[in-house]
Write an enzyme that holds these catalytic residues in place. Structure first.
Site, PDB file in Angstrom:
ATOM      1  N   GLU A   1       3.101   3.801   9.188  1.00  0.00           N
ATOM      2  CA  GLU A   1       2.717   2.696   9.895  1.00  0.00           C
ATOM      3  C   GLU A   1       1.032   2.860  10.004  1.00  0.00           C
ATOM      4  OE1 GLU A   1       3.859   0.236  13.921  1.00  0.00           O
ATOM      5  OE2 GLU A   1       3.699   2.318  14.263  1.00  0.00           O
TER       6      GLU A   1
ATOM      7  N   GLN B   1      -7.859   0.992   6.348  1.00  0.00           N
ATOM      8  CA  GLN B   1      -6.832   0.718   5.640  1.00  0.00           C
ATOM      9  C   GLN B   1      -7.297  -0.282   4.390  1.00  0.00           C
ATOM     10  OE1 GLN B   1      -5.370  -2.327   8.644  1.00  0.00           O
ATOM     11  NE2 GLN B   1      -4.316  -2.762   7.088  1.00  0.00           N
TER      12      GLN B   1
ATOM     13  N   ASP C   1       0.389  -2.710  10.952  1.00  0.00           N
ATOM     14  CA  ASP C   1      -0.031  -3.256  12.331  1.00  0.00           C
ATOM     15  C   ASP C   1      -1.396  -2.780  12.749  1.00  0.00           C
ATOM     16  OD1 ASP C   1       0.093  -4.455  14.839  1.00  0.00           O
ATOM     17  OD2 ASP C   1       1.044  -2.550  15.785  1.00  0.00           O
TER      18      ASP C   1
ATOM     19  N   HIS D   1      -5.422  -6.258  10.941  1.00  0.00           N
ATOM     20  CA  HIS D   1      -5.047  -7.591  10.931  1.00  0.00           C
ATOM     21  C   HIS D   1      -6.082  -8.619  10.333  1.00  0.00           C
ATOM     22  CE1 HIS D   1      -1.842  -6.190  13.502  1.00  0.00           C
ATOM     23  NE2 HIS D   1      -2.603  -6.077  14.443  1.00  0.00           N
TER      24      HIS D   1
ATOM     25  N   GLU E   1       2.646  -7.127  10.395  1.00  0.00           N
ATOM     26  CA  GLU E   1       2.872  -7.887  11.607  1.00  0.00           C
ATOM     27  C   GLU E   1       1.733  -8.598  11.887  1.00  0.00           C
ATOM     28  OE1 GLU E   1       5.488  -4.265  14.139  1.00  0.00           O
ATOM     29  OE2 GLU E   1       3.227  -4.817  14.693  1.00  0.00           O
TER      30      GLU E   1
END
Length: 236
Positions: free
Chosen positions: A43, A89, A111, A114, A139
């Protein structure tokens, strides 16, 4: 149907969990067969650490649970049996290091920050690290409609538009325009794409070219002619 995720908020401790409520119902439906399975899980996004015990309690005791975050303080939120890696990321080098060290993964959930470049870069570099029959879940894709996150309605650089393009790639077996719409390698990798409110789920399913079958009196024949015909006006 299991209610693990929908019931989890009432069981939380002092670690804050932040999720859109309807995600929990979707996870109960999508992942019902995953409960108790030993899998390799990743995650992106730790924040206050509330999702670590949620996933640890859902997946099997032999699972490898890896979490990523850009905030070094999140390293202290690791639980026994979990790993928290610190990095960006949107950094391909960092993602490659994570993939080599911990992959392949059965389930990847983004998650994180974004923003469009974050979601797209993460997908491009982690998709090859997703195992066959695995799920890649992004998400909070409503940020694709927010200019401040690099999005906007039908903005070419948004993750939603990127995901729409994956639909075309998945169907590129059936092209009648080999120059303008050639067969894409991901046609052999994408098994399905599901769009929910603020969620995109991409299933990896390694496969050969689709086959049409005809069956009568128990006799089955197979053909890939549907992929070869050009200028068709009917499939019948």
């Amino acid at each position: 149907m299991t209610r693990y995720f929908r019931d989890h908020p009432a069981r939380t401790g002092d670690r804050m969990l932040l999720k859109m409520e309807h995600y929990l119902e979707h996870y109960d439906e999508l992942l019902a067969d995953w409960q108790g399975r030993d899998v390799s899980f990743l995650e992106i996004g730790v924040y206050k650490g509330g999702s670590l015990p949620m996933w640890q309690g859902f997946l099997g005791p032999g699972s490898r649970l890896v979490f990523l975050d850009i905030d070094p303080a999140c390293r202290d939120l690791a639980l026994q049996g979990t790993t928290v890696e610190i990095g960006d990321q949107a950094d391909p080098v960092f993602l490659e290091e994570v993939g080599v060290a911990h992959g392949p993964f059965d389930l990847i959930i983004d998650d994180g920050g974004h923003k469009m470049h974050q979601q797209i870069t993460s997908f491009r570099h982690l998709w090859p690290r997703l195992a066959d029959r695995g799920l890649y879940i992004v998400e909070d894709v409503h940020t694709s409609y927010w200019p401040g996150f690099g999005g906007g309605l039908r903005a070419p650089a948004s993750f939603i538009e990127f995901a729409k393009d994956l639909i075309d790639r998945m169907h590129s077996w059936y092209t009648e325009d080999d120059a303008g719409f050639p067969l894409h390698p991901m046609a052999k990798e994408i098994g399905g794409i599901r769009f929910y409110d603020s969620l995109v789920v991409i299933e990896k399913r390694l496969k050969e070219a689709p086959v049409a079958i005809t069956a009568q009196n128990g006799q089955v024949s197979r053909s890939r002619r549907m992929l070869e015909v050009r200028g068709r006006r009917s499939i019948f």
